[in-house]
Each structure stands twice: as structure tokens, then as C-alpha cells.
Write a protein that holds these residues in place. Sequence first.
Motif, PDB file in Angstrom:
ATOM      1  N   PHE A   1       0.832  -1.205   0.000  1.00 46.35           N
ATOM      2  CA  PHE A   1       0.000   0.000   0.000  1.00 46.35           C
ATOM      3  C   PHE A   1       0.867   1.257   0.000  1.00 46.35           C
ATOM      4  O   PHE A   1       0.619   2.204  -0.757  1.00 46.35           O
ATOM      5  N   LEU A   2       1.865   1.280   0.846  1.00 46.46           N
ATOM      6  CA  LEU A   2       2.727   2.463   0.937  1.00 46.46           C
ATOM      7  C   LEU A   2       3.557   2.639  -0.327  1.00 46.46           C
ATOM      8  O   LEU A   2       3.820   3.776  -0.752  1.00 46.46           O
ATOM      9  N   GLY A   3       3.963   1.518  -0.944  1.00 48.79           N
ATOM     10  CA  GLY A   3       4.710   1.616  -2.199  1.00 48.79           C
ATOM     11  C   GLY A   3       3.872   2.213  -3.307  1.00 48.79           C
ATOM     12  O   GLY A   3       4.350   3.070  -4.071  1.00 48.79           O
ATOM     13  N   GLU A   4       2.604   1.788  -3.406  1.00 47.13           N
ATOM     14  CA  GLU A   4       1.730   2.387  -4.421  1.00 47.13           C
ATOM     15  C   GLU A   4       1.512   3.865  -4.142  1.00 47.13           C
ATOM     16  O   GLU A   4       1.508   4.694  -5.064  1.00 47.13           O
ATOM     17  N   ALA A   5       1.316   4.214  -2.871  1.00 46.92           N
ATOM     18  CA  ALA A   5       1.119   5.623  -2.518  1.00 46.92           C
ATOM     19  C   ALA A   5       2.328   6.462  -2.921  1.00 46.92           C
ATOM     20  O   ALA A   5       2.191   7.569  -3.467  1.00 46.92           O
ATOM     21  N   ALA A   6       3.536   5.942  -2.676  1.00 53.26           N
ATOM     22  CA  ALA A   6       4.753   6.686  -3.008  1.00 53.26           C
ATOM     23  C   ALA A   6       4.884   6.891  -4.517  1.00 53.26           C
ATOM     24  O   ALA A   6       5.200   8.000  -4.982  1.00 53.26           O
TER      25      ALA A   6
END
Length: 430
Positions: free
Chosen positions: A175-180
Motif C-alpha cells: 500500500f505504501l509503495g503504491e502511494a509513493a
Amino acid sequence: MSVAGLRRAARESVSGLPREFWWLWTSTLVNRLGAFVATFMTLYLTLERGYSASFVGLVVALHGLGGVVSSLVAGVLTDRLGRRPTLMAAQASTAFSVALLGFMEQPAAIAAVALLVGMTSNASRPAVQAMMADIVRPADRVRAFALNYWAINLGFAVSATVAGFVAEYSYLAGFLGEAALTLVCAVLVYVKLPESRPERTAAEVADAGPEIGLGTVLRDGRFMGVVGLSFLISLIFMQGSFGLPLAMGAAGFSTADYGLVIGVNGLLIVLLQIPVTRFIEHRDPQRLLVISALLAGYGFGLTAFGGSVWSLALTVCVWTLAEIVNSPTQMGLVARLSPLHGRGRYQGMYTMSWAVASLVAPLMAGFAIEHFGAAWLWGSTAFLGTLAAAGYWLLMRGLPAEGPGGVEGSAEPAEPAVAAELRPKAASGS
């Protein structure tokens, strides 16, 4: 073909497109490289969180509903505020909502944020498509849309593989990778892409009729026909994600078998999208859309006779070819029918047809397989493909031929009306 011939073909496929298109293309590629939520939402909720299938279905439906709502709203904002601010706002809010979803633990909160993610992630599409129509010459649009579609599939193919390993380590990291990566896209748009919305000249302001609104789009019979046909085609293609795994599971195939079969789709798009587009680029769009609709419908229809992994993979080859032809041709038609100062609303309505289909397709697949059997589902896709082919043939009769400068008799100028900073330096004079 020789190596020199391949190099020449590659150069011809990418030449002549403005620099701004390639920044937009790069933004699309980076965005799809981070596509984690759309791929692993179901597995995250079932395996990681332990929720029931009914709750997962509700969350996925809410995610799709968010896309339906945002399509029209984003289309209006694209015309009123501009392509660039709408795109930046959509990507920044997507980054926030995707990151937030990774931290949600209560069922109600997960459902609410999934709706928000669906709204924000879909909101960028009308702006991207309208900007592409603004900055690319009419004669090059089919090729530009094909290259963008290729970037979507290339990015998705890479992200699905990488995200699978990331999910084994930590879903939150996904999730955090997609957000970044989505935030990187927003920064890229801010730094590299000036506004492309065509400004009205003094003469256009003086002669302007009623402002283009959603009512204008709804009253445009030919365009709404395209939207309806897009919905039918979407119902067919989405059975690769919904009907095919259900039918294969019911027939005793494993998840690995499905992965192998559906992987043919992504591989063929990556390998064939550009050369096939070069072949069809200047051919009759009516004929291309009719043929692609028939290939899509009957390609899925042949699934009823697939008794092995390899025979099913051959059916995927048939409907993937239809997808490769249909997608850029149909998007080019949408851009062609969209008035210069209403592209956002028109693109928003077109995007909504896919969003609605994403809600209907799984219901259609589940109902047909459960009550009638998979053969009825594949028979219905053949019927829908025939119906869509007839619709394209009727709809495009009498449509003025599109020359190198645009559509004959349309209000669109020969050169796309773009912001001054988007015009090539060589064309500005000295």
C-alpha cells in the motif's frame, strides 16, 4: 525482419509525438508500476484480514462505485479547472487514500476508504485522455493511445510480479509503495506538464452558444452510442478477470492454471500492441471496431470448448488481439467525437462506461455460471460481441472521413489548440 528493419519500425512507432506526451506516458507507466490495491485487494481482505467473501464483494463493489461517481465529476473538473490541476489533485488524493487504506482495521472504515480509493484512482483518467487529445495531432492519436495502453499493461505486468513478492513480506509495504509511486506521478505532472486545455479565442467567445455541460453529452446521440457500445465491449473483456477464473475453478483447474492462461493476455499486449497498431493506424476505424467486437465476443465464446490449459490459452490469444485493436481505435473515436472545449466531460462519460461495466461484469458472470453453467456465459459473450459489431457498423455510417488534420466538418482545427508552451519550438518561428 532484419535488426535494422526492427529499429526503423521502432523509430517510426515513437517518432513525431510531442515531448509532453512522453512525460504523460511516463506518468502512466510509473502509476501502473505501483498498481497494488487493484491487484491484491481481494487477497489482502481474505488472507490477511480474514473477512468473508460477501464482505470482500461489498468492498470491491464500493471501490467500483467510487469509479462510477468520480468519472463524471472528474470530467467536469477537467473542463472547468483544467487538465493539470485535476490530474495533480487526483493523484495526490489517490496517494493519500491508498496509504490510509493500509492502516484501516475496522470493516466500516475499510469499506469507506475503499470507496474513496475507487473515486480518487479513477478521477485521473478523463484528465489524462483529454490532455492526450489536446497535445497530439489527430493523425497520431490512435498511435498515442496505443502507446499509452501499452504502458498501462507493461506497468501492470511488472507490478503484479513484484507486488506478489512484496505481499509475502508485508501488505502494508505494498500500500505504501503504491502511494509513493502515485505521489511521484503527481510531482512529475507538476514539474513537467503545463496546462493543455484549449483557451477560447475572442471570436469563439463572441460566437459561443450554450456552454457544454453533461446535458450536451447526453443529447449527443452518436457519442452516447459509443458509450453504450463501450459498455458492451467492457462486459466482454472483463470476463477475463471475473468469468474465466470462476469457470476454470468450477471445471477443476488450479489457480496456477488460471495464472498461466491469463498471463498470455499481458504478454501478447506487451509484444504486439505497437506492431499491430502500426498496421492498423490508418485503416478504416469502422471495419476495425466491427472486426474487434466479433473477435472479442467469439474469442470468449470459444472458451466453452476449451478443455485444457493450452486450448484456453489459444482462446485468450483471439480476444487479446481484439483488445489490442479495439482499445486505441475506440479511444481515438472518442477523441474524434469530443468537442474541443468539452473533452473532459466527454472523456468522463466514456470512462464511466468502463466503471459501470466493472460493477456489472462480476454479477453477470456469477449469476450465469451459478444458475445456467459456464457455457451460457460464453454464449452470451458471443451474442454481445455480435450486437456490438452491428452497433459499430450502424453508428459509424455517414461519419465524415478523418483526414490528416482532423475530422472533416468538425470544429476542431487542423493543429490541436494547446497552450503556447506545448507547441514544438521549430513550429513557433524565429
